[in-house]
Design a protein around this motif. Structure first.
Motif, PDB file in Angstrom:
ATOM      1  N   PHE A  65       0.829  -1.200   0.000  1.00  0.00           N
ATOM      2  CA  PHE A  65       0.000   0.000   0.000  1.00  0.00           C
ATOM      3  C   PHE A  65       0.869   1.258   0.000  1.00  0.00           C
ATOM      4  N   ILE A  66       1.862   1.305   0.870  1.00  0.00           N
ATOM      5  CA  ILE A  66       2.734   2.484   0.974  1.00  0.00           C
ATOM      6  C   ILE A  66       3.542   2.671  -0.308  1.00  0.00           C
ATOM      7  N   GLN A  67       4.120   1.582  -0.812  1.00  0.00           N
ATOM      8  CA  GLN A  67       4.943   1.652  -2.024  1.00  0.00           C
ATOM      9  C   GLN A  67       4.133   2.121  -3.220  1.00  0.00           C
ATOM     10  N   SER A  68       2.898   1.636  -3.346  1.00  0.00           N
ATOM     11  CA  SER A  68       2.049   2.028  -4.472  1.00  0.00           C
ATOM     12  C   SER A  68       1.646   3.493  -4.382  1.00  0.00           C
ATOM     13  N   VAL A  69       1.396   3.988  -3.161  1.00  0.00           N
ATOM     14  CA  VAL A  69       1.059   5.401  -2.973  1.00  0.00           C
ATOM     15  C   VAL A  69       2.215   6.293  -3.403  1.00  0.00           C
ATOM     16  N   ILE A  70       3.435   5.861  -3.116  1.00  0.00           N
ATOM     17  CA  ILE A  70       4.606   6.694  -3.405  1.00  0.00           C
ATOM     18  C   ILE A  70       5.022   6.624  -4.876  1.00  0.00           C
ATOM     19  N   PHE A  71       5.017   5.434  -5.469  1.00  0.00           N
ATOM     20  CA  PHE A  71       5.668   5.260  -6.770  1.00  0.00           C
ATOM     21  C   PHE A  71       4.736   5.015  -7.957  1.00  0.00           C
ATOM     22  N   SER A  72       3.490   4.686  -7.727  1.00  0.00           N
ATOM     23  CA  SER A  72       2.609   4.375  -8.863  1.00  0.00           C
ATOM     24  C   SER A  72       2.212   5.631  -9.629  1.00  0.00           C
ATOM     25  N   ASN A  73       2.167   5.517 -10.974  1.00  0.00           N
ATOM     26  CA  ASN A  73       1.670   6.614 -11.804  1.00  0.00           C
ATOM     27  C   ASN A  73       0.149   6.711 -11.753  1.00  0.00           C
ATOM     28  N   SER A  74      -0.490   5.651 -11.319  1.00  0.00           N
ATOM     29  CA  SER A  74      -1.949   5.626 -11.205  1.00  0.00           C
ATOM     30  C   SER A  74      -2.294   5.033  -9.848  1.00  0.00           C
ATOM     31  N   LYS A  75      -2.243   5.888  -8.840  1.00  0.00           N
ATOM     32  CA  LYS A  75      -2.344   5.432  -7.455  1.00  0.00           C
ATOM     33  C   LYS A  75      -3.681   4.750  -7.159  1.00  0.00           C
ATOM     34  N   ILE A  76      -4.770   5.296  -7.693  1.00  0.00           N
ATOM     35  CA  ILE A  76      -6.087   4.708  -7.425  1.00  0.00           C
ATOM     36  C   ILE A  76      -6.165   3.298  -7.984  1.00  0.00           C
ATOM     37  N   ASP A  77      -5.707   3.108  -9.239  1.00  0.00           N
ATOM     38  CA  ASP A  77      -5.720   1.776  -9.850  1.00  0.00           C
ATOM     39  C   ASP A  77      -4.879   0.801  -9.040  1.00  0.00           C
ATOM     40  N   SER A  78      -3.690   1.242  -8.659  1.00  0.00           N
ATOM     41  CA  SER A  78      -2.778   0.365  -7.931  1.00  0.00           C
ATOM     42  C   SER A  78      -3.349  -0.023  -6.571  1.00  0.00           C
ATOM     43  N   LEU A  79      -3.904   0.948  -5.847  1.00  0.00           N
ATOM     44  CA  LEU A  79      -4.456   0.669  -4.525  1.00  0.00           C
ATOM     45  C   LEU A  79      -5.665  -0.257  -4.611  1.00  0.00           C
ATOM     46  N   CYS A  80      -6.472  -0.077  -5.652  1.00  0.00           N
ATOM     47  CA  CYS A  80      -7.621  -0.971  -5.852  1.00  0.00           C
ATOM     48  C   CYS A  80      -7.155  -2.404  -6.095  1.00  0.00           C
ATOM     49  N   LYS A  81      -6.088  -2.548  -6.884  1.00  0.00           N
ATOM     50  CA  LYS A  81      -5.565  -3.884  -7.175  1.00  0.00           C
ATOM     51  C   LYS A  81      -4.930  -4.526  -5.942  1.00  0.00           C
ATOM     52  N   VAL A  82      -4.252  -3.724  -5.135  1.00  0.00           N
ATOM     53  CA  VAL A  82      -3.699  -4.248  -3.881  1.00  0.00           C
ATOM     54  C   VAL A  82      -4.835  -4.689  -2.964  1.00  0.00           C
ATOM     55  N   LEU A  83      -5.911  -3.898  -2.938  1.00  0.00           N
ATOM     56  CA  LEU A  83      -7.065  -4.231  -2.091  1.00  0.00           C
ATOM     57  C   LEU A  83      -7.694  -5.553  -2.526  1.00  0.00           C
ATOM     58  N   ILE A  84      -7.799  -5.766  -3.840  1.00  0.00           N
ATOM     59  CA  ILE A  84      -8.349  -7.033  -4.343  1.00  0.00           C
ATOM     60  C   ILE A  84      -7.415  -8.188  -3.995  1.00  0.00           C
ATOM     61  N   LEU A  85      -6.107  -7.953  -4.088  1.00  0.00           N
ATOM     62  CA  LEU A  85      -5.140  -8.990  -3.712  1.00  0.00           C
ATOM     63  C   LEU A  85      -5.282  -9.344  -2.231  1.00  0.00           C
ATOM     64  N   LEU A  86      -5.417  -8.324  -1.390  1.00  0.00           N
ATOM     65  CA  LEU A  86      -5.638  -8.563   0.040  1.00  0.00           C
ATOM     66  C   LEU A  86      -6.952  -9.308   0.245  1.00  0.00           C
ATOM     67  N   GLY A  87      -7.973  -8.936  -0.533  1.00  0.00           N
ATOM     68  CA  GLY A  87      -9.264  -9.627  -0.445  1.00  0.00           C
ATOM     69  C   GLY A  87      -9.143 -11.092  -0.805  1.00  0.00           C
ATOM     70  N   THR A  88      -8.350 -11.394  -1.833  1.00  0.00           N
ATOM     71  CA  THR A  88      -8.113 -12.790  -2.216  1.00  0.00           C
ATOM     72  C   THR A  88      -7.435 -13.544  -1.084  1.00  0.00           C
ATOM     73  N   CYS A  89      -6.477 -12.894  -0.439  1.00  0.00           N
ATOM     74  CA  CYS A  89      -5.774 -13.496   0.694  1.00  0.00           C
ATOM     75  C   CYS A  89      -6.746 -13.783   1.840  1.00  0.00           C
ATOM     76  N   VAL A  90      -7.583 -12.809   2.165  1.00  0.00           N
ATOM     77  CA  VAL A  90      -8.527 -12.975   3.269  1.00  0.00           C
ATOM     78  C   VAL A  90      -9.607 -13.991   2.907  1.00  0.00           C
ATOM     79  N   TYR A  91      -9.964 -14.069   1.612  1.00  0.00           N
ATOM     80  CA  TYR A  91     -10.904 -15.105   1.176  1.00  0.00           C
ATOM     81  C   TYR A  91     -10.291 -16.492   1.386  1.00  0.00           C
ATOM     82  N   GLY A  92      -8.988 -16.630   1.097  1.00  0.00           N
ATOM     83  CA  GLY A  92      -8.288 -17.873   1.390  1.00  0.00           C
ATOM     84  C   GLY A  92      -8.347 -18.197   2.873  1.00  0.00           C
ATOM     85  N   LEU A  93      -8.203 -17.158   3.714  1.00  0.00           N
ATOM     86  CA  LEU A  93      -8.315 -17.321   5.171  1.00  0.00           C
ATOM     87  C   LEU A  93      -9.702 -17.836   5.546  1.00  0.00           C
TER      88      LEU A  93
END
Length: 414
Positions: free
Chosen positions: A80-108
């Motif tokens: 999350f922090i790295q994407s906020v700092i370095f991504s050219n499209s912060k909203i897209d990147s954060l949304c994708k990280v959120l979905i990745l976290l969601g996939t992880c929690v769904y596995g949980l």
């Protein structure tokens, strides 16, 4: 009665969600299929956001019954922090990280609601559906189901390419093998699983993927050699060592190239992939240290991407690809060297803990899967935020690193 209906409904829903993370309907040009895929995406998003809300609520309450291992939490916070700092499209990147976290929690949530053997059973039912669809597509649309490769026609089914088919069928072989060896289920379902295993092996060989065929042999050899050892190996270390040795071999192409070609029938460029790697490393340079945000490199940095393409495309017949064709290099492009090292450290730690897992199904599947995925990382991308491989990476990491779940799974000696 109500609980049984609820459990059955959730079981079918989970089967639908898991099978939808597998790209086996890509070639179907049908409104019904497109609607089904869209419906799956909506249901998947709803499910992972509900899981995220449950996870956030449990975390705020200090409830330890629904939590992720600390190392995974550190990994996601870094992303999350790295994407906020370095991504050219912060909203897209954060949304994708959120979905990745969601996939992880769904596995949980799957681990929380099912025994591991039940997760395998749901996955096998999904594989049966995919086998039926593959046969149907071969019969009704053979021109699309087969593709030319080295002057012969090989099976791709309704997957995007024959490599996508092969990697999934290899995964299916692993799931069915582990289930058949360790399950106490009915003989009728074991017979179904055995049929699914035979079809997966047949489709794997029909794909002509030498890499996937060799991988299953390597998996079995490493597993059974490790089983004979008194001091068990960290299989993640074995997989990473194999990757390092391959890179060293590639760098020694002038010395070992001819021997490799005679042995494998391929050159050391791995179908041009090494030219892509060299182009990325030379053109991106220090950018690999910080990365460009999760999911926001390809298609988001046009000038840099064009310089990479111009560097390698002449070596591979003018073909262009939107990817690094290497799992670790792809991660470095997205979350940088530091993020990649955190991820590698997590799976190394998971591999170390795996040696102490005594549940046969968990131990064997995790052992097979880690070797499989680390070999896959050598030539393909990794950590899609909605992919079946990503989902099972997280399931294994959680099972091995979270003491709450390890205690429940330590049943019998392997």
């Amino acid at each position: 009665m109500k609980n049984k209906i609820k459990k059955t409904t959730l079981c079918y829903l989970d089967g639908f969600l898991i099978i939808g993370t597998i790209p086996f309907l890509t070639k179907f040009d049908s409104g019904i299929v497109h609607s089904l895929l869209y419906f799956h995406k909506i249901i998947y998003y709803i499910t992972i956001y509900l899981c995220l809300l449950l996870f956030i609520g449990s975390t705020l309450k200090g409830d330890k019954r629904f939590k992720l291992p600390l190392s995974l939490m550190v990994f996601f916070i870094f992303m999350f922090i790295q994407s906020v700092i370095f991504s050219n499209s912060k909203i897209d990147s954060l949304c994708k990280v959120l979905i990745l976290l969601g996939t992880c929690v769904y596995g949980l949530s799957l681990i929380k609601r099912y025994k591991f053997e039940e997760i395998l059973k749901i996955t096998i039912w999904g594989g049966i559906v995919i086998n039926i669809v593959t046969i149907y597509f071969m019969i009704t649309n053979p021109a699309s189901a087969f593709e030319p490769y080295k002057e012969e026609m090989v099976l791709a089914g309704s997957f995007p390419t024959k490599n996508n088919l092969a990697t999934y069928m290899l995964f299916s072989v692993i799931v069915n093998l582990v289930y058949l060896r360790n399950s106490n289920s009915s003989k009728s379902f074991k017979l179904v699983s055995f049929g699914s295993l035979l079809l997966a092996i047949s489709f794997l060989f029909a794909s002509g993927s030498a890499t996937s065929i060799a991988t299953i042999i390597v998996i079995l050899v490493i597993y059974y050699v490790n089983k004979l050892l008194k001091n068990k190996l960290n299989l993640v270390n074995v997989g990473i060592l194999m990757t390092v040795l391959l890179y060293i071999t590639i760098k020694l192409q002038s010395i070992v190239g001819a021997y490799f070609t005679n042995f494998s029938g391929r050159d050391l460029t791995l179908t041009g992939r090494t030219y892509i790697w060299d182009a990325i490393i030379s053109q991106v340079g220090m950018g690999l240290i910080h990365g460009y945000g999760y999911g926001t490199f390809w298609g988001y940095n046009q000038l840099l991407e064009q310089s990479i393409i111009s560097k390698y495309t002449g070596y591979i017949g003018g073909v262009t690809v939107n990817g690094a064709h290497n799992g670790f290099l792809e991660l470095m492009l997205q979350i940088g060297a530091i993020g990649t090292l955190i991820f590698v450290a997590i799976i190394i730690k998971s591999g170390k803990k795996l040696k102490k897992i005594k549940d046969k199904s968990v131990f064997q599947f995790s052992s097979f899967f880690y070797i499989y995925i680390l070999i896959y990382f050598i030539t393909e991308r990794s950590l899609w935020n909605m992919g079946y491989q990503t989902l099972f990476i997280f399931i294994i990491i959680i099972l091995t690193l979270n003491d709450n779940y390890k205690k429940n799974s330590m049943l019998t000696e392997y």
